[in-house]
Write a protein that holds these residues in place. Sequence first.
Motif, mmCIF file in Angstrom:
data_model
loop_
_atom_site.group_PDB
_atom_site.id
_atom_site.type_symbol
_atom_site.label_atom_id
_atom_site.label_comp_id
_atom_site.label_asym_id
_atom_site.label_seq_id
_atom_site.Cartn_x
_atom_site.Cartn_y
_atom_site.Cartn_z
ATOM 1 N N ARG A 38 0.840 -1.207 0.000
ATOM 2 C CA ARG A 38 0.000 0.000 0.000
ATOM 3 C C ARG A 38 0.869 1.249 0.000
ATOM 4 O O ARG A 38 0.615 2.194 -0.740
ATOM 5 N N ILE B 257 1.114 6.948 -6.661
ATOM 6 C CA ILE B 257 -0.173 7.570 -6.996
ATOM 7 C C ILE B 257 -0.239 9.034 -6.575
ATOM 8 O O ILE B 257 -0.849 9.855 -7.249
ATOM 9 N N THR B 258 0.399 9.388 -5.460
ATOM 10 C CA THR B 258 0.255 10.748 -4.933
ATOM 11 C C THR B 258 0.813 11.830 -5.844
ATOM 12 O O THR B 258 0.460 12.998 -5.688
ATOM 13 N N SER B 259 1.658 11.472 -6.796
ATOM 14 C CA SER B 259 2.144 12.493 -7.742
ATOM 15 C C SER B 259 1.017 12.954 -8.669
ATOM 16 O O SER B 259 1.054 14.060 -9.185
ATOM 17 N N VAL B 260 0.005 12.116 -8.851
ATOM 18 C CA VAL B 260 -1.132 12.451 -9.707
ATOM 19 C C VAL B 260 -2.375 12.763 -8.876
ATOM 20 O O VAL B 260 -3.141 13.661 -9.207
ATOM 21 N N ASN B 261 -2.568 12.034 -7.799
ATOM 22 C CA ASN B 261 -3.762 12.138 -6.965
ATOM 23 C C ASN B 261 -3.318 12.254 -5.506
ATOM 24 O O ASN B 261 -3.139 11.236 -4.833
ATOM 25 N N ALA C 44 2.516 1.648 -3.513
ATOM 26 C CA ALA C 44 1.540 2.127 -4.506
ATOM 27 C C ALA C 44 1.139 3.568 -4.234
ATOM 28 O O ALA C 44 1.029 4.377 -5.156
ATOM 29 N N ASN C 45 0.930 3.909 -2.961
ATOM 30 C CA ASN C 45 0.519 5.259 -2.604
ATOM 31 C C ASN C 45 1.600 6.272 -2.981
ATOM 32 O O ASN C 45 1.286 7.380 -3.416
ATOM 33 N N ASN D 28 -2.854 12.699 -1.443
ATOM 34 C CA ASN D 28 -3.606 12.289 -0.258
ATOM 35 C C ASN D 28 -4.301 13.492 0.354
ATOM 36 O O ASN D 28 -3.873 14.637 0.167
ATOM 37 N N GLN E 224 -6.717 8.431 0.570
ATOM 38 C CA GLN E 224 -6.500 8.491 -0.869
ATOM 39 C C GLN E 224 -7.852 8.181 -1.507
ATOM 40 O O GLN E 224 -8.378 7.083 -1.348
ATOM 41 N N TYR F 187 -8.953 4.746 0.130
ATOM 42 C CA TYR F 187 -7.911 3.865 0.641
ATOM 43 C C TYR F 187 -7.297 4.560 1.852
ATOM 44 O O TYR F 187 -6.999 5.757 1.803
ATOM 45 N N GLN G 246 -10.635 7.698 -4.602
ATOM 46 C CA GLN G 246 -10.710 7.206 -5.972
ATOM 47 C C GLN G 246 -12.179 7.175 -6.370
ATOM 48 O O GLN G 246 -13.023 6.760 -5.572
#
Length: 126
Positions: free
Chosen positions: A4, A11-15, A7-8, A17, A48, A73, A50
């Motif tokens: 987790r 992902i955080t560069s685009v979406n 992956a987080n 927290n 996070q 998440y 989605q």
Amino acid sequence: MNLRAIANGAITSVNPNLPAVLKLNDGYTTDATGKRKSGYSEHPVTVQTQTLSTQDLSLFEGLAQQGTLLYVYVTGQFRGLRRQDAKGADKLVFAAYGETETTEWLVKQVVESWPDWCKVLLWRQH
């Protein structure tokens, strides 16, 4: 290995927290008139968010519930409604993307549960 967290991190560069407040349902109290009031303990968390896929949205469409559905998440564990424990569902309070005011979201369902994290379905009633 905490998948987790790995992956987080990507992902955080685009979406990014979001900071949130987890309101854990501690059960209820009954006042002198017989009215029940839920009690909550509050804990700061990072979430996070989605959006739901088209397939997921069509699945929940038949529930006839108005409002907004969102996946979240989060590190840690959430609970849904627990009738046998006389406890209601947990809640999350945060400002969704593009919003300035915080809103309260009800945990409708725990979708995935792992030792270090979980994915939950949230519902914000309009």
